[in-house]
Design a protein around this motif. Structure first.
Motif, PDB file in Angstrom:
ATOM      1  N   ASP A 143     -12.283  38.823  21.299  1.00  0.00           N
ATOM      2  CA  ASP A 143     -11.036  38.954  22.035  1.00  0.00           C
ATOM      3  C   ASP A 143     -10.691  37.600  22.639  1.00  0.00           C
ATOM      4  O   ASP A 143     -11.464  37.047  23.424  1.00  0.00           O
ATOM      5  CB  ASP A 143     -11.192  39.998  23.141  1.00  0.00           C
ATOM      6  N   VAL A 144      -9.551  37.065  22.227  1.00  0.00           N
ATOM      7  CA  VAL A 144      -9.061  35.803  22.776  1.00  0.00           C
ATOM      8  C   VAL A 144      -7.633  36.040  23.244  1.00  0.00           C
ATOM      9  O   VAL A 144      -6.757  36.384  22.451  1.00  0.00           O
ATOM     10  CB  VAL A 144      -9.097  34.675  21.708  1.00  0.00           C
ATOM     11  N   ASP A 145      -7.439  35.897  24.534  1.00  0.00           N
ATOM     12  CA  ASP A 145      -6.109  36.129  25.130  1.00  0.00           C
ATOM     13  C   ASP A 145      -5.542  37.483  24.727  1.00  0.00           C
ATOM     14  O   ASP A 145      -4.393  37.584  24.294  1.00  0.00           O
ATOM     15  CB  ASP A 145      -5.142  35.004  24.748  1.00  0.00           C
ATOM     16  N   ARG A 146      -6.360  38.524  24.820  1.00  0.00           N
ATOM     17  CA  ARG A 146      -5.977  39.909  24.504  1.00  0.00           C
ATOM     18  C   ARG A 146      -5.549  40.086  23.052  1.00  0.00           C
ATOM     19  O   ARG A 146      -4.766  40.980  22.723  1.00  0.00           O
ATOM     20  CB  ARG A 146      -4.910  40.406  25.466  1.00  0.00           C
ATOM     21  N   GLN A 147      -6.033  39.226  22.173  1.00  0.00           N
ATOM     22  CA  GLN A 147      -5.767  39.355  20.742  1.00  0.00           C
ATOM     23  C   GLN A 147      -7.111  39.336  20.012  1.00  0.00           C
ATOM     24  O   GLN A 147      -7.960  38.484  20.287  1.00  0.00           O
ATOM     25  CB  GLN A 147      -4.895  38.194  20.256  1.00  0.00           C
ATOM     26  N   ASN A 148      -7.306  40.295  19.088  1.00  0.00           N
ATOM     27  CA  ASN A 148      -8.541  40.331  18.319  1.00  0.00           C
ATOM     28  C   ASN A 148      -8.481  39.346  17.158  1.00  0.00           C
ATOM     29  O   ASN A 148      -7.482  39.287  16.435  1.00  0.00           O
ATOM     30  CB  ASN A 148      -8.818  41.738  17.785  1.00  0.00           C
ATOM     31  N   ILE A 149      -9.559  38.574  17.004  1.00  0.00           N
ATOM     32  CA  ILE A 149      -9.699  37.596  15.933  1.00  0.00           C
ATOM     33  C   ILE A 149     -11.062  37.855  15.284  1.00  0.00           C
ATOM     34  O   ILE A 149     -12.036  38.136  15.988  1.00  0.00           O
ATOM     35  CB  ILE A 149      -9.690  36.149  16.496  1.00  0.00           C
ATOM     36  N   GLY A 150     -11.146  37.752  13.972  1.00  0.00           N
ATOM     37  CA  GLY A 150     -12.423  37.910  13.279  1.00  0.00           C
ATOM     38  C   GLY A 150     -12.990  36.555  12.896  1.00  0.00           C
ATOM     39  O   GLY A 150     -12.253  35.667  12.468  1.00  0.00           O
ATOM     40  N   ILE A 151     -14.309  36.410  13.052  1.00  0.00           N
ATOM     41  CA  ILE A 151     -14.979  35.170  12.667  1.00  0.00           C
ATOM     42  C   ILE A 151     -16.070  35.518  11.662  1.00  0.00           C
ATOM     43  O   ILE A 151     -16.984  36.289  11.983  1.00  0.00           O
ATOM     44  CB  ILE A 151     -15.611  34.470  13.890  1.00  0.00           C
ATOM     45  N   LEU A 152     -15.968  34.957  10.456  1.00  0.00           N
ATOM     46  CA  LEU A 152     -16.970  35.182   9.422  1.00  0.00           C
ATOM     47  C   LEU A 152     -18.182  34.302   9.694  1.00  0.00           C
ATOM     48  O   LEU A 152     -18.049  33.078   9.830  1.00  0.00           O
ATOM     49  CB  LEU A 152     -16.402  34.860   8.040  1.00  0.00           C
TER      50      LEU A 152
END
Length: 160
Positions: free
Chosen positions: A90-99
């Protein structure tokens, strides 16, 4: 320092991190930013994005951008395998995926056990490093997710 120590000294503070591997090195990110860990699903490519952005996935109806941690950190590319995982953060209330190559464990790291980032590598990748800590298993590199996802290209993409 003894790598088996799991608590900070008197009055010391510690933080909790999720550790993962990339190119035979151990990295860690703040557990408070980790939402979940997934096996690698089908990733839909998106044209015209920076090369470290693999594409998007559908996560229970939400579109999540997935970045390749190896590419972002300037490491050699590798195809995902059975051990590979996508860490949803969660970055700034946005979900991001990291492989990542694999996820290892959740660990407590005393603040006084973290050394400043060494002046190694190039400026492009060293700016993502919060610090390093050593244990019986070797070095663990602490990643600053806010810096990892803060350049102009990424900011522009997140605004789309």
């Amino acid at each position: 320092m003894n790598g088996s120590e799991s608590r900070a000294g008197p009055g010391g503070r510690s933080s909790t991190y999720v550790t993962f591997s990339l190119a035979d090195e151990t990295y860690a990110i703040d557990v408070l930013q980790v939402q979940e860990v997934l096996k690698v699903p089908d990733i839909t490519p998106v044209p015209g994005v920076p090369d470290y952005i693999l594409g998007i996935i559908n996560l229970r109806g939400d579109v999540v951008t997935v970045i390749d941690a190896r590419r972002r950190l300037g490491l050699p590319m590798r195809e995902p395998d059975e051990a590979s995982r996508i860490v949803i953060i969660d970055v700034d209330r946005q979900n991001i995926g990291i492989l990542v190559d694999s996820v290892a464990e959740v660990v407590q790291i005393p603040e006084d056990a973290v050394d400043p980032a060494p002046a190694v590598g190039n400026e492009q990748t060293s700016r993502f490093i919060l610090g390093v800590t050593s244990s019986g298993d070797g070095l663990t590199i602490l990643i600053d997710l806010n810096k990892l996802l803060s350049d102009e290209e990424w900011t522009t993409l997140r605004e789309l």
